[in-house]
Motif scaffolding. Sequence first.
Motif, PDB file in Angstrom:
ATOM      1  N   ASP A  14      49.525  47.938  30.274  1.00  0.00           N
ATOM      2  CA  ASP A  14      49.013  49.348  29.964  1.00  0.00           C
ATOM      3  C   ASP A  14      47.484  49.212  30.306  1.00  0.00           C
ATOM      4  OD1 ASP A  14      51.317  49.933  29.088  1.00  0.00           O
ATOM      5  OD2 ASP A  14      50.696  49.675  26.861  1.00  0.00           O
ATOM      6  N   GLY A  15      46.967  48.072  30.737  1.00  0.00           N
ATOM      7  CA  GLY A  15      45.533  48.112  31.065  1.00  0.00           C
ATOM      8  C   GLY A  15      45.036  48.429  32.648  1.00  0.00           C
ATOM      9  N   SER A  16      44.017  48.120  32.959  1.00  0.00           N
ATOM     10  CA  SER A  16      43.646  48.351  34.263  1.00  0.00           C
ATOM     11  C   SER A  16      43.895  47.214  35.142  1.00  0.00           C
ATOM     12  CB  SER A  16      42.151  48.663  34.318  1.00  0.00           C
ATOM     13  OG  SER A  16      41.285  47.217  34.063  1.00  0.00           O
ATOM     14  N   ALA A  17      44.275  45.974  34.829  1.00  0.00           N
ATOM     15  CA  ALA A  17      44.363  44.793  35.592  1.00  0.00           C
ATOM     16  C   ALA A  17      45.501  45.608  36.805  1.00  0.00           C
ATOM     17  CB  ALA A  17      44.803  43.862  34.881  1.00  0.00           C
ATOM     18  N   PRO A  18      46.628  46.059  36.468  1.00  0.00           N
ATOM     19  CA  PRO A  18      47.449  46.205  37.440  1.00  0.00           C
ATOM     20  C   PRO A  18      47.070  47.327  38.539  1.00  0.00           C
ATOM     21  CG  PRO A  18      48.688  46.489  35.419  1.00  0.00           C
ATOM     22  CD  PRO A  18      47.248  46.254  35.152  1.00  0.00           C
ATOM     23  N   MET A  19      46.069  48.184  38.018  1.00  0.00           N
ATOM     24  CA  MET A  19      45.436  49.003  38.839  1.00  0.00           C
ATOM     25  C   MET A  19      44.461  48.789  39.759  1.00  0.00           C
ATOM     26  SD  MET A  19      44.032  52.742  37.722  1.00  0.00           S
ATOM     27  CE  MET A  19      45.471  53.101  36.839  1.00  0.00           C
ATOM     28  N   GLU A  20      43.720  47.618  39.018  1.00  0.00           N
ATOM     29  CA  GLU A  20      42.747  46.872  39.955  1.00  0.00           C
ATOM     30  C   GLU A  20      43.304  46.063  41.267  1.00  0.00           C
ATOM     31  OE1 GLU A  20      39.509  47.294  40.153  1.00  0.00           O
ATOM     32  OE2 GLU A  20      38.970  47.662  38.091  1.00  0.00           O
ATOM     33  N   GLU A  21      44.564  45.639  40.751  1.00  0.00           N
ATOM     34  CA  GLU A  21      45.138  44.802  41.858  1.00  0.00           C
ATOM     35  C   GLU A  21      45.721  45.790  42.977  1.00  0.00           C
ATOM     36  OE1 GLU A  21      48.045  42.434  39.548  1.00  0.00           O
ATOM     37  OE2 GLU A  21      47.477  40.726  40.799  1.00  0.00           O
ATOM     38  N   GLU A  22      46.414  46.865  42.408  1.00  0.00           N
ATOM     39  CA  GLU A  22      47.197  47.777  43.521  1.00  0.00           C
ATOM     40  C   GLU A  22      46.245  48.273  44.201  1.00  0.00           C
ATOM     41  OE1 GLU A  22      49.525  50.749  41.382  1.00  0.00           O
ATOM     42  OE2 GLU A  22      49.626  51.727  43.457  1.00  0.00           O
ATOM     43  N   HIS A  23      45.232  49.046  43.717  1.00  0.00           N
ATOM     44  CA  HIS A  23      44.116  49.925  44.455  1.00  0.00           C
ATOM     45  C   HIS A  23      42.903  49.154  45.028  1.00  0.00           C
ATOM     46  CE1 HIS A  23      46.327  53.686  43.436  1.00  0.00           C
ATOM     47  NE2 HIS A  23      46.373  53.366  42.271  1.00  0.00           N
ATOM     48  N   PHE A  24      42.506  48.218  44.483  1.00  0.00           N
ATOM     49  CA  PHE A  24      41.305  47.582  44.739  1.00  0.00           C
ATOM     50  C   PHE A  24      41.517  46.117  45.372  1.00  0.00           C
ATOM     51  CE2 PHE A  24      40.429  50.808  41.699  1.00  0.00           C
ATOM     52  CZ  PHE A  24      39.547  51.683  42.225  1.00  0.00           C
ATOM     53  N   ASN A  25      42.762  45.653  45.363  1.00  0.00           N
ATOM     54  CA  ASN A  25      42.874  44.354  45.812  1.00  0.00           C
ATOM     55  C   ASN A  25      42.232  43.178  45.176  1.00  0.00           C
ATOM     56  OD1 ASN A  25      44.758  45.262  47.733  1.00  0.00           O
ATOM     57  ND2 ASN A  25      43.581  44.772  49.478  1.00  0.00           N
ATOM     58  N   ILE A  26      41.947  43.536  43.871  1.00  0.00           N
ATOM     59  CA  ILE A  26      41.146  42.279  43.098  1.00  0.00           C
ATOM     60  C   ILE A  26      42.035  41.146  42.816  1.00  0.00           C
ATOM     61  CG2 ILE A  26      40.240  41.853  40.700  1.00  0.00           C
ATOM     62  CD1 ILE A  26      38.145  43.361  41.960  1.00  0.00           C
ATOM     63  N   ASP A  27      41.732  39.933  43.062  1.00  0.00           N
ATOM     64  CA  ASP A  27      42.066  38.909  42.599  1.00  0.00           C
ATOM     65  C   ASP A  27      41.560  38.692  41.127  1.00  0.00           C
ATOM     66  OD1 ASP A  27      42.419  36.107  41.894  1.00  0.00           O
ATOM     67  OD2 ASP A  27      42.019  35.311  44.048  1.00  0.00           O
ATOM     68  N   LEU A  28      42.670  38.850  40.274  1.00  0.00           N
ATOM     69  CA  LEU A  28      42.252  38.889  38.731  1.00  0.00           C
ATOM     70  C   LEU A  28      41.912  37.563  38.309  1.00  0.00           C
ATOM     71  CD1 LEU A  28      45.241  41.139  37.619  1.00  0.00           C
ATOM     72  CD2 LEU A  28      42.762  41.545  37.731  1.00  0.00           C
ATOM     73  N   ASP A  29      42.534  36.558  38.626  1.00  0.00           N
ATOM     74  CA  ASP A  29      41.987  35.210  38.271  1.00  0.00           C
ATOM     75  C   ASP A  29      40.640  34.884  38.442  1.00  0.00           C
ATOM     76  OD1 ASP A  29      44.399  34.637  37.235  1.00  0.00           O
ATOM     77  OD2 ASP A  29      45.174  33.650  38.580  1.00  0.00           O
ATOM     78  N   GLU A  30      40.447  35.242  39.654  1.00  0.00           N
ATOM     79  CA  GLU A  30      39.070  34.708  40.249  1.00  0.00           C
ATOM     80  C   GLU A  30      37.850  35.794  39.560  1.00  0.00           C
ATOM     81  OE1 GLU A  30      36.826  35.283  44.521  1.00  0.00           O
ATOM     82  OE2 GLU A  30      38.917  34.284  44.440  1.00  0.00           O
ATOM     83  N   ALA A  31      38.345  37.171  39.301  1.00  0.00           N
ATOM     84  CA  ALA A  31      37.542  37.977  38.735  1.00  0.00           C
ATOM     85  C   ALA A  31      37.229  37.643  37.383  1.00  0.00           C
ATOM     86  CB  ALA A  31      37.879  39.380  38.885  1.00  0.00           C
ATOM     87  N   ARG A  32      38.028  37.169  36.670  1.00  0.00           N
ATOM     88  CA  ARG A  32      37.987  36.986  35.189  1.00  0.00           C
ATOM     89  C   ARG A  32      37.206  35.665  34.936  1.00  0.00           C
ATOM     90  NH1 ARG A  32      43.679  38.955  34.357  1.00  0.00           N
ATOM     91  NH2 ARG A  32      44.517  36.838  35.262  1.00  0.00           N
ATOM     92  N   LEU A  33      37.398  34.762  35.822  1.00  0.00           N
ATOM     93  CA  LEU A  33      36.394  33.294  35.838  1.00  0.00           C
ATOM     94  C   LEU A  33      35.109  33.652  36.140  1.00  0.00           C
ATOM     95  CD1 LEU A  33      36.729  30.335  35.793  1.00  0.00           C
ATOM     96  CD2 LEU A  33      37.011  30.382  38.334  1.00  0.00           C
ATOM     97  N   HIS A  34      34.870  34.310  37.256  1.00  0.00           N
ATOM     98  CA  HIS A  34      33.526  34.906  37.464  1.00  0.00           C
ATOM     99  C   HIS A  34      32.715  35.566  36.206  1.00  0.00           C
ATOM    100  CE1 HIS A  34      30.353  36.393  40.409  1.00  0.00           C
ATOM    101  NE2 HIS A  34      30.581  37.532  39.785  1.00  0.00           N
ATOM    102  N   LEU A  35      33.589  36.494  35.807  1.00  0.00           N
ATOM    103  CA  LEU A  35      32.824  37.111  34.641  1.00  0.00           C
ATOM    104  C   LEU A  35      32.563  36.531  33.556  1.00  0.00           C
ATOM    105  CD1 LEU A  35      34.982  40.672  34.652  1.00  0.00           C
ATOM    106  CD2 LEU A  35      32.205  40.487  34.695  1.00  0.00           C
ATOM    107  N   GLN A  36      33.540  35.486  33.322  1.00  0.00           N
ATOM    108  CA  GLN A  36      33.308  34.649  32.014  1.00  0.00           C
ATOM    109  C   GLN A  36      32.004  33.537  32.282  1.00  0.00           C
ATOM    110  OE1 GLN A  36      34.932  34.762  28.933  1.00  0.00           O
ATOM    111  NE2 GLN A  36      33.163  33.631  28.535  1.00  0.00           N
ATOM    112  N   GLU A  37      31.926  33.193  33.652  1.00  0.00           N
ATOM    113  CA  GLU A  37      30.841  32.457  34.079  1.00  0.00           C
ATOM    114  C   GLU A  37      29.473  33.227  33.801  1.00  0.00           C
ATOM    115  OE1 GLU A  37      32.862  29.498  37.258  1.00  0.00           O
ATOM    116  OE2 GLU A  37      31.566  31.208  38.079  1.00  0.00           O
ATOM    117  N   LYS A  38      29.683  34.558  34.194  1.00  0.00           N
ATOM    118  CA  LYS A  38      28.530  35.254  34.138  1.00  0.00           C
ATOM    119  C   LYS A  38      27.900  35.665  32.679  1.00  0.00           C
ATOM    120  CE  LYS A  38      26.756  36.145  38.199  1.00  0.00           C
ATOM    121  NZ  LYS A  38      25.310  35.755  38.641  1.00  0.00           N
ATOM    122  N   ILE A  39      28.968  35.881  31.787  1.00  0.00           N
ATOM    123  CA  ILE A  39      28.729  35.986  30.377  1.00  0.00           C
ATOM    124  C   ILE A  39      28.221  34.660  29.985  1.00  0.00           C
ATOM    125  CG2 ILE A  39      29.983  36.297  28.079  1.00  0.00           C
ATOM    126  CD1 ILE A  39      31.849  38.272  29.487  1.00  0.00           C
TER     127      ILE A  39
END
Lengths: 150, 125
Positions: B31-56
């Motif tokens: 129900d979240g945006s993860a599938p949409m980010e993958e489908e429309h924006f080709n985001i690598d979810l694992d990499e994105a989550r890791l990057h965000l956590q590091e920045k936080i």
Amino acid sequence: MTLRELFTSQSVELSLKAETKDEVLKELIELLGLDSKSEGILFKTLKRRENLGSTGIGKGIAIPHCRSLVVNELRLAYGRKPEGLDFQAIDDAPVHNFFLIVAPPLEVSNQYLPVLGKIAQFAKDPDIPDVLAGLESPEDFLKLLEDRAP
Amino acid sequence: MSNTLLNPQLSILLEIQDMRAQLRELSSGEDGSAPMEEEHFNIDLDEARLHLQEKIDEMVAELSPQIRARYNRIAPNRDRVVVPVIHGVCYGCFVSIPTATAGDQGVHQVVRTCENCGSFIYVKP
């Protein structure tokens, strides 16, 4: 709620002046009419989202989007850069059309994701880039949404 | 775009808050945006989550010891560590904030918390 209801003529700019990715984000943010502190925070959040991967979905269209505490409700803006600019889109082509979507962290109506999906779907319609290129006024854009994005 | 009247520590907290919201979105299920980010924006979810956590983590380290200590107490238990104050009401606990705090002209020049729920507050203009 239709896409048309989420835009006003003030949130539409058909001749963006920006020459870089950062400048276009700032110019789109200005269309929302926020205070300067909120603009600064929103810019950083959008930049961080772009750092995860460009929101340029190809065919000259980008959909910068994020959730941010600086807005109280879902806010949208549209900007067009007829000459196009490099936005590191997935097809590496210049981007001409920018749809900005900003939502608060929590929304009672939960419109953010459906709206993001609707914009992505609308933008992927094969003839939409040409139609957008032919718009002459913000009102034309709003009429297009009425007709093509119910 | 000037941030000159915004307390630098509050600015960091707001950035952290927005990144936490982004991370939550990317970690949500169907129900979240993860599938949409993958489908429309080709985001690598694992990499994105890791990057965000590091920045936080990087930004949390930039907080002053006192504010970081409070952040570390609040963050594990709440989705939002910074909550908006709109029309004098804290949107963390929906209790009215004293007028002296909510209406203070210099409200963004210091880091403040809600006396009721303890969340950091950001008074909306």
